[in-house]
Design a protein around this motif. Sequence first.
Motif, PDB file in Angstrom:
ATOM      1  N   GLN A   8       0.841  -1.202   0.000  1.00 43.33           N
ATOM      2  CA  GLN A   8       0.000   0.000   0.000  1.00 43.33           C
ATOM      3  C   GLN A   8       0.875   1.250   0.000  1.00 43.33           C
ATOM      4  O   GLN A   8       0.625   2.199  -0.736  1.00 43.33           O
ATOM      5  CB  GLN A   8      -0.925   0.007   1.212  1.00 43.33           C
ATOM      6  N   GLY A   9       1.905   1.264   0.826  1.00 43.29           N
ATOM      7  CA  GLY A   9       2.793   2.421   0.897  1.00 43.29           C
ATOM      8  C   GLY A   9       3.541   2.658  -0.403  1.00 43.29           C
ATOM      9  O   GLY A   9       3.664   3.799  -0.862  1.00 43.29           O
ATOM     10  N   VAL A  10       4.026   1.586  -1.016  1.00 43.83           N
ATOM     11  CA  VAL A  10       4.740   1.729  -2.286  1.00 43.83           C
ATOM     12  C   VAL A  10       3.791   2.247  -3.370  1.00 43.83           C
ATOM     13  O   VAL A  10       4.148   3.146  -4.138  1.00 43.83           O
ATOM     14  CB  VAL A  10       5.398   0.392  -2.701  1.00 43.83           C
ATOM     15  N   LEU A  15       1.940   6.516  -6.965  1.00 42.34           N
ATOM     16  CA  LEU A  15       0.868   7.394  -7.444  1.00 42.34           C
ATOM     17  C   LEU A  15       1.198   8.870  -7.182  1.00 42.34           C
ATOM     18  O   LEU A  15       0.959   9.723  -8.043  1.00 42.34           O
ATOM     19  CB  LEU A  15      -0.459   7.034  -6.789  1.00 42.34           C
ATOM     20  N   THR A  16       1.727   9.160  -6.019  1.00 33.62           N
ATOM     21  CA  THR A  16       2.089  10.537  -5.696  1.00 33.62           C
ATOM     22  C   THR A  16       3.149  11.049  -6.664  1.00 33.62           C
ATOM     23  O   THR A  16       3.027  12.152  -7.216  1.00 33.62           O
ATOM     24  CB  THR A  16       2.584  10.647  -4.238  1.00 33.62           C
ATOM     25  N   PHE A  17       4.174  10.241  -6.886  1.00 38.19           N
ATOM     26  CA  PHE A  17       5.239  10.628  -7.821  1.00 38.19           C
ATOM     27  C   PHE A  17       4.682  10.821  -9.230  1.00 38.19           C
ATOM     28  O   PHE A  17       4.985  11.819  -9.900  1.00 38.19           O
ATOM     29  CB  PHE A  17       6.356   9.579  -7.817  1.00 38.19           C
ATOM     30  N   ALA A  18       3.874   9.871  -9.691  1.00 37.39           N
ATOM     31  CA  ALA A  18       3.295   9.965 -11.040  1.00 37.39           C
ATOM     32  C   ALA A  18       2.435  11.220 -11.158  1.00 37.39           C
ATOM     33  O   ALA A  18       2.481  11.919 -12.179  1.00 37.39           O
ATOM     34  CB  ALA A  18       2.473   8.723 -11.364  1.00 37.39           C
ATOM     35  N   GLY A  19       1.655  11.508 -10.132  1.00 37.83           N
ATOM     36  CA  GLY A  19       0.823  12.708 -10.157  1.00 37.83           C
ATOM     37  C   GLY A  19       1.646  13.977 -10.254  1.00 37.83           C
ATOM     38  O   GLY A  19       1.303  14.903 -11.003  1.00 37.83           O
ATOM     39  N   SER A  55      -3.687  13.027  -4.917  1.00 37.23           N
ATOM     40  CA  SER A  55      -4.643  12.859  -3.819  1.00 37.23           C
ATOM     41  C   SER A  55      -4.766  11.399  -3.405  1.00 37.23           C
ATOM     42  O   SER A  55      -4.748  11.070  -2.216  1.00 37.23           O
ATOM     43  CB  SER A  55      -6.011  13.401  -4.214  1.00 37.23           C
ATOM     44  N   LEU A  56      -4.893  10.514  -4.391  1.00 41.71           N
ATOM     45  CA  LEU A  56      -5.012   9.086  -4.081  1.00 41.71           C
ATOM     46  C   LEU A  56      -3.721   8.551  -3.468  1.00 41.71           C
ATOM     47  O   LEU A  56      -3.760   7.755  -2.526  1.00 41.71           O
ATOM     48  CB  LEU A  56      -5.372   8.301  -5.340  1.00 41.71           C
ATOM     49  N   GLY A  57      -2.591   8.988  -4.013  1.00 43.50           N
ATOM     50  CA  GLY A  57      -1.313   8.536  -3.471  1.00 43.50           C
ATOM     51  C   GLY A  57      -1.107   8.959  -2.029  1.00 43.50           C
ATOM     52  O   GLY A  57      -0.725   8.148  -1.180  1.00 43.50           O
ATOM     53  N   VAL A  58      -1.390  10.210  -1.742  1.00 40.42           N
ATOM     54  CA  VAL A  58      -1.253  10.710  -0.365  1.00 40.42           C
ATOM     55  C   VAL A  58      -2.232   9.984   0.558  1.00 40.42           C
ATOM     56  O   VAL A  58      -1.884   9.617   1.682  1.00 40.42           O
ATOM     57  CB  VAL A  58      -1.444  12.240  -0.322  1.00 40.42           C
ATOM     58  N   ALA A  59      -3.432   9.747   0.071  1.00 38.20           N
ATOM     59  CA  ALA A  59      -4.417   9.012   0.891  1.00 38.20           C
ATOM     60  C   ALA A  59      -3.916   7.603   1.195  1.00 38.20           C
ATOM     61  O   ALA A  59      -4.051   7.129   2.330  1.00 38.20           O
ATOM     62  CB  ALA A  59      -5.762   8.972   0.178  1.00 38.20           C
ATOM     63  N   LEU A  60      -3.331   6.933   0.208  1.00 38.30           N
ATOM     64  CA  LEU A  60      -2.792   5.591   0.462  1.00 38.30           C
ATOM     65  C   LEU A  60      -1.667   5.633   1.490  1.00 38.30           C
ATOM     66  O   LEU A  60      -1.490   4.689   2.265  1.00 38.30           O
ATOM     67  CB  LEU A  60      -2.275   4.963  -0.833  1.00 38.30           C
ATOM     68  N   LEU A  61      -0.918   6.720   1.509  1.00 37.36           N
ATOM     69  CA  LEU A  61       0.161   6.852   2.489  1.00 37.36           C
ATOM     70  C   LEU A  61      -0.356   7.217   3.882  1.00 37.36           C
ATOM     71  O   LEU A  61       0.353   7.032   4.867  1.00 37.36           O
ATOM     72  CB  LEU A  61       1.162   7.912   2.007  1.00 37.36           C
ATOM     73  N   ALA A 120      -3.925  -2.568  -6.089  1.00 36.00           N
ATOM     74  CA  ALA A 120      -4.699  -1.656  -5.234  1.00 36.00           C
ATOM     75  C   ALA A 120      -5.656  -2.428  -4.329  1.00 36.00           C
ATOM     76  O   ALA A 120      -5.800  -2.107  -3.148  1.00 36.00           O
ATOM     77  CB  ALA A 120      -5.472  -0.665  -6.105  1.00 36.00           C
ATOM     78  N   LEU A 121      -6.300  -3.431  -4.874  1.00 33.80           N
ATOM     79  CA  LEU A 121      -7.269  -4.198  -4.075  1.00 33.80           C
ATOM     80  C   LEU A 121      -6.581  -5.096  -3.052  1.00 33.80           C
ATOM     81  O   LEU A 121      -7.003  -5.169  -1.900  1.00 33.80           O
ATOM     82  CB  LEU A 121      -8.168  -5.023  -5.005  1.00 33.80           C
ATOM     83  N   ALA A 122      -5.528  -5.782  -3.472  1.00 34.68           N
ATOM     84  CA  ALA A 122      -4.841  -6.711  -2.568  1.00 34.68           C
ATOM     85  C   ALA A 122      -4.135  -5.984  -1.426  1.00 34.68           C
ATOM     86  O   ALA A 122      -4.122  -6.468  -0.292  1.00 34.68           O
ATOM     87  CB  ALA A 122      -3.844  -7.555  -3.356  1.00 34.68           C
ATOM     88  N   ALA A 123      -3.569  -4.815  -1.706  1.00 35.60           N
ATOM     89  CA  ALA A 123      -2.813  -4.077  -0.686  1.00 35.60           C
ATOM     90  C   ALA A 123      -3.715  -3.488   0.390  1.00 35.60           C
ATOM     91  O   ALA A 123      -3.237  -3.128   1.466  1.00 35.60           O
ATOM     92  CB  ALA A 123      -1.991  -2.970  -1.339  1.00 35.60           C
ATOM     93  N   THR A 124      -4.994  -3.395   0.128  1.00 32.62           N
ATOM     94  CA  THR A 124      -5.901  -2.751   1.091  1.00 32.62           C
ATOM     95  C   THR A 124      -6.930  -3.719   1.667  1.00 32.62           C
ATOM     96  O   THR A 124      -7.880  -3.286   2.321  1.00 32.62           O
ATOM     97  CB  THR A 124      -6.624  -1.571   0.415  1.00 32.62           C
ATOM     98  N   LEU A 125      -6.732  -4.998   1.423  1.00 27.21           N
ATOM     99  CA  LEU A 125      -7.646  -5.997   1.995  1.00 27.21           C
ATOM    100  C   LEU A 125      -7.613  -5.945   3.509  1.00 27.21           C
ATOM    101  O   LEU A 125      -6.554  -5.706   4.105  1.00 27.21           O
ATOM    102  CB  LEU A 125      -7.234  -7.405   1.556  1.00 27.21           C
ATOM    103  N   PRO A 126      -8.745  -6.201   4.147  1.00 28.70           N
ATOM    104  CA  PRO A 126      -8.734  -6.278   5.612  1.00 28.70           C
ATOM    105  C   PRO A 126      -7.905  -7.475   6.072  1.00 28.70           C
ATOM    106  O   PRO A 126      -7.760  -8.445   5.321  1.00 28.70           O
ATOM    107  CB  PRO A 126     -10.196  -6.442   5.995  1.00 28.70           C
ATOM    108  N   PRO A 127      -7.390  -7.433   7.289  1.00 29.45           N
ATOM    109  CA  PRO A 127      -6.631  -8.575   7.795  1.00 29.45           C
ATOM    110  C   PRO A 127      -7.528  -9.795   7.911  1.00 29.45           C
ATOM    111  O   PRO A 127      -8.729  -9.686   8.131  1.00 29.45           O
ATOM    112  CB  PRO A 127      -6.121  -8.114   9.160  1.00 29.45           C
ATOM    113  N   LYS A 128      -6.908 -10.962   7.752  1.00 31.02           N
ATOM    114  CA  LYS A 128      -7.669 -12.205   7.910  1.00 31.02           C
ATOM    115  C   LYS A 128      -8.104 -12.356   9.347  1.00 31.02           C
ATOM    116  O   LYS A 128      -7.368 -12.055  10.273  1.00 31.02           O
ATOM    117  CB  LYS A 128      -6.817 -13.402   7.494  1.00 31.02           C
ATOM    118  N   LYS A 129      -9.323 -12.825   9.497  1.00 31.19           N
ATOM    119  CA  LYS A 129      -9.854 -13.055  10.848  1.00 31.19           C
ATOM    120  C   LYS A 129      -9.299 -14.371  11.383  1.00 31.19           C
ATOM    121  O   LYS A 129      -9.214 -15.352  10.681  1.00 31.19           O
ATOM    122  CB  LYS A 129     -11.376 -13.096  10.815  1.00 31.19           C
ATOM    123  N   SER A 130      -8.956 -14.355  12.635  1.00 34.50           N
ATOM    124  CA  SER A 130      -8.446 -15.552  13.273  1.00 34.50           C
ATOM    125  C   SER A 130      -9.572 -16.540  13.503  1.00 34.50           C
ATOM    126  O   SER A 130     -10.682 -16.171  13.879  1.00 34.50           O
ATOM    127  CB  SER A 130      -7.788 -15.177  14.607  1.00 34.50           C
TER     128      SER A 130
END
Length: 132
Positions: A8-10, A15-19, A55-61, A120-130
Amino acid sequence: MGLKEVAQGVLGAVLTFAGITHLTVARQEFQAQVPDWFPIGADLVVIASGIVEISLGVALLAVWRQPARRWLGVIVALFFVVIFPGNVAQWLEHKDGFGLNTDGARLARLFFQPLLVIWALAATLPPKKSTD
């Protein structure tokens, strides 16, 4: 920090750099991706999409808590879907940009867009529930 958080951070940094490059050094290159048929001027499209990308890049960060993180991932994925026609137009209209100066190179690039959606989808998935 886990792999998803790093991804997510990368992505946020990319995105921020590209923007930023939309608004500065690569403005003309990005204009090659605006389809000729698009009813808004290429420069305005590049400026607006650059602002959205920053905006999206900063939000992801900045956004690390669920469920906002997941919604942000969906929005970023949708952004990649929305800009895909520009990549297709660059190929179909034979426009050079970013070193893509052959139809083969422009076509090959199209196959990377779905990877950005998945990222984008995989990096922001919720953690797996135990299941303990």
